[in-house]
Write a protein that holds these residues in place. Structure first.
Motif, PDB file in Angstrom:
ATOM      1  N   ALA A 256      32.729  32.989  38.568  1.00 60.01           N
ATOM      2  CA  ALA A 256      33.515  33.035  37.330  1.00 60.01           C
ATOM      3  C   ALA A 256      35.001  33.235  37.635  1.00 60.01           C
ATOM      4  O   ALA A 256      35.865  32.597  37.033  1.00 60.01           O
ATOM      5  N   ILE A 257      35.310  34.111  38.581  1.00 62.16           N
ATOM      6  CA  ILE A 257      36.707  34.355  38.956  1.00 62.16           C
ATOM      7  C   ILE A 257      37.300  33.113  39.606  1.00 62.16           C
ATOM      8  O   ILE A 257      38.421  32.708  39.291  1.00 62.16           O
ATOM      9  N   GLU A 258      36.551  32.475  40.506  1.00 65.38           N
ATOM     10  CA  GLU A 258      37.032  31.248  41.145  1.00 65.38           C
ATOM     11  C   GLU A 258      37.317  30.166  40.109  1.00 65.38           C
ATOM     12  O   GLU A 258      38.328  29.469  40.191  1.00 65.38           O
ATOM     13  N   LYS A 259      36.450  30.044  39.126  1.00 63.44           N
ATOM     14  CA  LYS A 259      36.645  29.056  38.058  1.00 63.44           C
ATOM     15  C   LYS A 259      37.912  29.373  37.268  1.00 63.44           C
ATOM     16  O   LYS A 259      38.703  28.479  36.961  1.00 63.44           O
ATOM     17  N   GLU A 260      38.133  30.620  36.962  1.00 65.45           N
ATOM     18  CA  GLU A 260      39.329  31.038  36.207  1.00 65.45           C
ATOM     19  C   GLU A 260      40.597  30.755  37.007  1.00 65.45           C
ATOM     20  O   GLU A 260      41.583  30.268  36.462  1.00 65.45           O
ATOM     21  N   ILE A 261      40.580  31.042  38.302  1.00 64.60           N
ATOM     22  CA  ILE A 261      41.748  30.806  39.153  1.00 64.60           C
ATOM     23  C   ILE A 261      42.044  29.316  39.243  1.00 64.60           C
ATOM     24  O   ILE A 261      43.197  28.898  39.168  1.00 64.60           O
ATOM     25  N   LYS A 262      41.015  28.476  39.384  1.00 61.47           N
ATOM     26  CA  LYS A 262      41.201  27.029  39.437  1.00 61.47           C
ATOM     27  C   LYS A 262      41.794  26.516  38.133  1.00 61.47           C
ATOM     28  O   LYS A 262      42.646  25.646  38.134  1.00 61.47           O
ATOM     29  N   GLN A 263      41.366  27.067  37.000  1.00 61.55           N
ATOM     30  CA  GLN A 263      41.909  26.665  35.698  1.00 61.55           C
ATOM     31  C   GLN A 263      43.376  27.026  35.595  1.00 61.55           C
ATOM     32  O   GLN A 263      44.175  26.256  35.085  1.00 61.55           O
ATOM     33  N   ASP A 264      43.756  28.200  36.101  1.00 61.63           N
ATOM     34  CA  ASP A 264      45.148  28.618  36.089  1.00 61.63           C
ATOM     35  C   ASP A 264      46.010  27.644  36.892  1.00 61.63           C
ATOM     36  O   ASP A 264      47.091  27.264  36.468  1.00 61.63           O
TER      37      ASP A 264
END
Length: 118
Positions: A105-113
């Protein structure tokens, strides 16, 4: 970026003291405490840049290889009970640990940023 400045990969927090009518901040994400201040937006930006440059120069003089703060890879997260239950159930369904689910979930959020910045 809210209340942050960036220079050479370093982030500086920015705050305002209405009583003293001054901006102040510190370099975030490093082991040392390096602060800066200014009476205007231009002054605080200049003080931040000078602080980063001075910090990097001082670090190189004492041969400090990694002036950035070290991270051990673990931290506590407080979430509502129902969200915890749902995350646990999802991790079971996906056949992964709760830690792996949170990491994804954190990796997905960072990629979106990163996609929003580009």
């Amino acid at each position: 970026m809210k209340d942050l400045m960036e220079y050479k990969g370093y982030l500086g927090s920015v705050h305002f003291d209405s009583e003293d009518e001054i901006f102040y901040g510190k370099i975030e994400g490093i082991e040392d405490l390096i602060s800066f201040e200014g009476k205007s937006v231009n002054e605080i930006k200049k003080a931040f840049i000078e602080s980063v440059d001075d910090y990097l120069h001082a670090s190189s003089k004492v041969k400090k290889e990694y002036p950035e703060k070290s991270f051990k890879g673990s931290f506590n997260v407080r979430i509502p009970t129902d969200l915890h239950r749902k995350a646990y159930r999802k991790s079971l369904i996906e056949g992964i640990s709760l830690n792996q689910l949170v990491q994804k979930a954190i990796e997905k959020e960072i990629k979106q940023d990163k996609a929003h910045v580009a």
